[in-house]
Design an enzyme around this catalytic site. Structure first.
Site, PDB file in Angstrom:
ATOM      1  CE  LYS A   1      -1.136   7.030   6.737  1.00  0.00           C
ATOM      2  NZ  LYS A   1      -0.861   5.903   5.878  1.00  0.00           N
TER       3      LYS A   1
ATOM      4  CG  PHE B   1      -1.858   1.259   1.111  1.00  0.00           C
ATOM      5  CD1 PHE B   1      -3.001   1.212   0.331  1.00  0.00           C
ATOM      6  CD2 PHE B   1      -1.528   2.462   1.731  1.00  0.00           C
ATOM      7  CE1 PHE B   1      -3.816   2.336   0.184  1.00  0.00           C
ATOM      8  CE2 PHE B   1      -2.333   3.590   1.586  1.00  0.00           C
ATOM      9  CZ  PHE B   1      -3.480   3.520   0.820  1.00  0.00           C
TER      10      PHE B   1
ATOM     11  CG  ASP C   1       5.505   3.994   1.890  1.00  0.00           C
ATOM     12  OD1 ASP C   1       5.490   4.741   2.891  1.00  0.00           O
ATOM     13  OD2 ASP C   1       4.538   3.873   1.123  1.00  0.00           O
TER      14      ASP C   1
HETATM   15  C1  LIG Z   1      -1.054   6.017   4.361  1.00  0.00           C
HETATM   16  C2  LIG Z   1       0.025   5.492   3.529  1.00  0.00           C
HETATM   17  C3  LIG Z   1       0.344   6.070   2.287  1.00  0.00           C
HETATM   18  C4  LIG Z   1      -0.463   7.176   1.678  1.00  0.00           C
HETATM   19  O1  LIG Z   1      -0.520   8.325   2.456  1.00  0.00           O
HETATM   20  P1  LIG Z   1      -1.669   9.413   2.160  1.00  0.00           P
HETATM   21  O2  LIG Z   1      -1.321  10.549   3.048  1.00  0.00           O
HETATM   22  O3  LIG Z   1      -2.976   8.749   2.521  1.00  0.00           O
HETATM   23  O4  LIG Z   1      -1.609   9.733   0.717  1.00  0.00           O
HETATM   24  C5  LIG Z   1       1.420   5.548   1.592  1.00  0.00           C
HETATM   25  N1  LIG Z   1       2.140   4.526   2.082  1.00  0.00           N
HETATM   26  C6  LIG Z   1       1.858   3.940   3.264  1.00  0.00           C
HETATM   27  C7  LIG Z   1       2.717   2.817   3.750  1.00  0.00           C
HETATM   28  C8  LIG Z   1       0.783   4.386   4.008  1.00  0.00           C
HETATM   29  O5  LIG Z   1       0.476   3.777   5.160  1.00  0.00           O
END
Ligand SMILES: *Cc1c(COP(=O)(O)O)cnc(C)c1O
Length: 414
Positions: free
Chosen positions: A254, A140, A225
């Site tokens: 985040k 994700f 990520d």
């Molecule tokens: C939440 C998340 C994203 C995307 O972040 P947004 O601020 O919702 O665009 C990308 N990678 C990971 C691992 C995430 O948990």
């Protein structure tokens, strides 16, 4: 207005892209959220780990208010007095030379993809237009059109094509598959150190280290990520530290703002981010002084309140307590720090009803992938609150089990 009315309003006017629990939050403080009826809940989602510093942390809110009264947005057409300090502090904390700030996580992932491709063409010498990036099944990384192009989740992609080419899938945690996927045109391997949305999947020990070694050998970039797992969540500042690796590019979001304002960033060394020139990328809001001031405070809170250490300590305790629960409905408990997934067995008939029952008890969790209950409270959680949470989970599993057992003997209604 009543809860029903708020729910109805949302459902009528907001595009239906989530399946929320029907709890309507009015205020939140620390680990707690309070709904419109005054009922209090322990937040075990932390807005997908964005609120790691706790809701409405006074120091972060102060920074927000103070900066909001001075200057909020200059655009990068001009400079502002917050951006440089934010960048230096973020770089010093994470150990990289440069940063490129954005707003959402998906935008920062897009930056990482662009940076890796640019590096591939200009440094590695891949023929233009041929760059390949290896990604994991079940990943994700966000919801933009390019990012869903390399999702393996059919529901994320259906009727949103055509998609961006240049991505190759390997199973998460499979070292042989990773080796086999590399070609002379591979510019990067993009990976979540722990897969969050796919159900809190921790890779086999040594996987990330192996990936790092392979990337060095094959002259390709390792992109981590860490949007969800970074910034203390797993008990280290970066989850990459658990295997003592240093990715070439780290993507953050985040908790970078403590959930107060959308802030994301890519950090990397100058040999990568130094390749960007004016016109290569941009964002009206990216790097704005309000975001920078908020993020500076959020990072200070993370460090000065030892949130990574607390995540390690409370996470270990919570994991132990959850693993001790004896229930035919629990398949396993896994995770790292305060990122814990409890997977239910097929007999449990899905994770959602446990989340709904936990909400009645004042614990807000969200299921991920239908069979996993995620526990990711703010990292400021105390031992007492963690113990209370574990008690509630125990109670709920026992109650649902008893209720199901009682229900089995009864004639089926109708
Ligand atoms: C939440 C998340 C994203 C995307 O972040 P947004 O601020 O919702 O665009 C990308 N990678 C990971 C691992 C995430 O948990």
């Amino acid at each position: 207005m009543t809860t029903n009315k708020f729910v109805q309003l949302e459902d009528q006017y907001v595009a239906n892209i989530y399946h929320p629990l029907d709890v309507v939050i009015e205020r939140a403080e620390g680990v707690w959220m309070v709904d419109v009826d005054g009922k209090r809940y322990l937040d075990c989602l932390s807005a997908y780990s964005a609120v790691s510093q706790g809701h409405c942390h006074p120091r972060i809110i102060n920074a927000l208010v103070e900066q909001a009264q001075k200057a909020t947005l200059t655009s990068r057409a001009f400079r502002n007095d917050q951006l440089g300090s934010f960048a230096r502090e973020l770089c010093e904390l994470t150990g990289y030379e440069m940063t490129l700030p954005m707003n959402s996580g998906a935008e920062a992932v897009e930056v990482a993809v662009k940076a890796a491709r640019k590096w591939g063409y200009e440094v590695k010498g891949v023929p233009d237009g041929q760059a390949e990036i290896i990604v994991c099944l079940g990943n994700f990384h966000g919801r933009t059109t390019t990012v869903i192009s390399f999702s393996s989740e059919a529901a994320y992609k259906r009727h949103f094509g055509p998609f961006t080419p240049g991505f190759k899938f390997v199973p998460f945690g499979d070292m042989d598959a990773l080796v086999d996927a590399v070609t002379p045109n591979t510019v990067a391997f993009l990976v979540e150190p722990i897969q969050g949305e796919n159900g809190i999947n921790v890779p086999p020990a040594g996987y990330l280290k192996f990936a790092e070694t392979l990337c060095r050998r094959e002259n390709m970039l390792l992109i981590a990520d860490e949007i969800q797992v970074g910034l203390g969540r797993t008990g280290k500042l970066l989850a990459s530290e658990h295997e003592d690796i240093r990715p070439d590019i780290v993507v953050l979001g985040k908790a970078l703002s403590g959930g107060v304002y959308p802030v994301s960033a890519v950090v990397a060394d100058r040999n990568i981010l130094g390749l960007f020139n004016p016109g290569d990328h941009g964002s009206t809001f990216g790097g704005n002084p309000l975001a920078a001031a908020v993020s500076r405070a959020a990072l200070r809170v993370l460090v000065e309140e030892n949130l990574a250490e607390n995540a390690a300590e409370q996470g270990e305790y919570l994991m132990q307590r959850l693993r001790r629960i004896e229930s035919p409905y629990i398949k396993n408990v896994r995770g790292r720090g305060l990122m814990i997934g409890l997977e239910v067995t097929p007999e449990a008939r899905g994770a959602r009803r446990f989340c709904e029952e936990l909400a009645v008890e004042g614990v807000l969790c969200k299921e991920t992938h239908k069979t996993v209950v995620r526990f990711a409270p703010p990292l400021i959680i105390t031992r007492e609150q963690t113990a209370w949470l574990a008690d509630k989970v125990e109670e709920v599993f026992a109650r649902i089990e008893a209720r199901d057992a009682a229900g089995k003997g009864e004639p089926i209604a109708g």
